[in-house]
Design an enzyme around this catalytic site. Structure first.
Site: not given
Length: 265
Positions: A49, A60, A177
């Protein structure tokens, strides 16, 4: 089948779970980032990734935010990321590469979505994770990406209930995911016991492998989470070591331990 599909089929035949590693393109600099990337498959990584540097990576935490800033300062961009993939593909035509990032750099790039997808396919990209494009915006990138032959990998979270899940899965391919915690990367540790029923629910609805990320930082955690899923993703723990100035060999040794843990799962 895409390289992602082939990877999961091979792992299923081998009775193993997938280990996915996240690194940021051009972090800490383009040459070192490429050196690390080239070493990942040999360290046991099944799928890479690859983060695209962006100024505002809203999903993030501080560790990957700092990596994005280092990468941008070193000349990182969407174009540089694709150049890195081209260089990697000169020696590796098998390992799947999934780009992870945000829509703004793709949208703002010269040529827009059409040019980006053409360049991504030519470079050797296999899939995309674009976290700030919800299913309601699938016409923007998801559907064109699928038509171009790329997997569009969607995130499901602890707040994705049964009413929302069908929309999340509608145009998803490759794998789902699952974000193990409510929050950002580098946050609380994932709890395998809590993750297990969610993975089963999503796998049943999707008919796709479910890979778990966020909150995994040790081989033991990788093993525990992979044991209840089809694989796991580690990002911040790897990126932290890059940011601390660890050598390529030290980074890859750490990745190897994580991969061994996931494969034991």
């Amino acid at each position: 089948m895409s390289r992602v599909d082939q990877c999961f089929a091979r792992l299923a035949d081998e009775g193993r779970k997938a280990f996915v590693s996240y690194v940021m393109a051009a972090d800490p600099d383009p040459d070192t980032a490429l050196e690390i990337m080239r070493g990942l498959p040999g360290a046991g990584v099944d799928i890479i990734e690859l983060g695209m540097p962006f100024t505002d990576p809203m999903a993030d935490g501080p560790i990957i935010q700092a990596a994005a800033q280092r990468a941008l300062a070193a000349g990182g961009s969407v174009t540089q990321t694709l150049e890195m993939v081209r260089a990697f593909r000169q020696g590796d035509q098998q390992t799947p590469i999934v780009l992870m990032g945000y829509y703004n750099p793709i949208y703002a790039r010269a040529g827009g979505v059409e040019q980006f997808l053409s360049d991504a396919v030519e470079a050797g990209i296999d899939g995309l994770i674009v976290v700030d494009l919800p299913p309601e915006e699938d016409d923007e990138l998801c559907i064109p990406a699928a038509k171009a032959g790329l997997n569009f990998i969607r995130l499901a979270t602890p707040t994705t209930d049964d009413r929302r899940l069908p929309a999340v899965l509608r145009n998803t391919s490759g794998f789902v995911y699952y974000v193990s915690v409510t929050g950002i990367t580098g946050g609380p540790a994932a709890n395998a016991a809590e993750v297990a029923p969610e993975v089963s629910r999503i796998r049943k609805a999707a008919g796709l492998p479910v890979v778990v990320g966020f909150g995994i930082s040790t081989p033991e955690a990788a093993e525990a989470v992979a044991s209840v899923a089809d694989g796991c993703v580690v990002g911040s723990a790897i990126v932290r070591r890059i940011g601390e100035g660890a050598s390529t060999e030290e980074v890859l040794d750490f990745v190897r331990g994580l991969a061994e843990g996931a494969h034991r799962g």
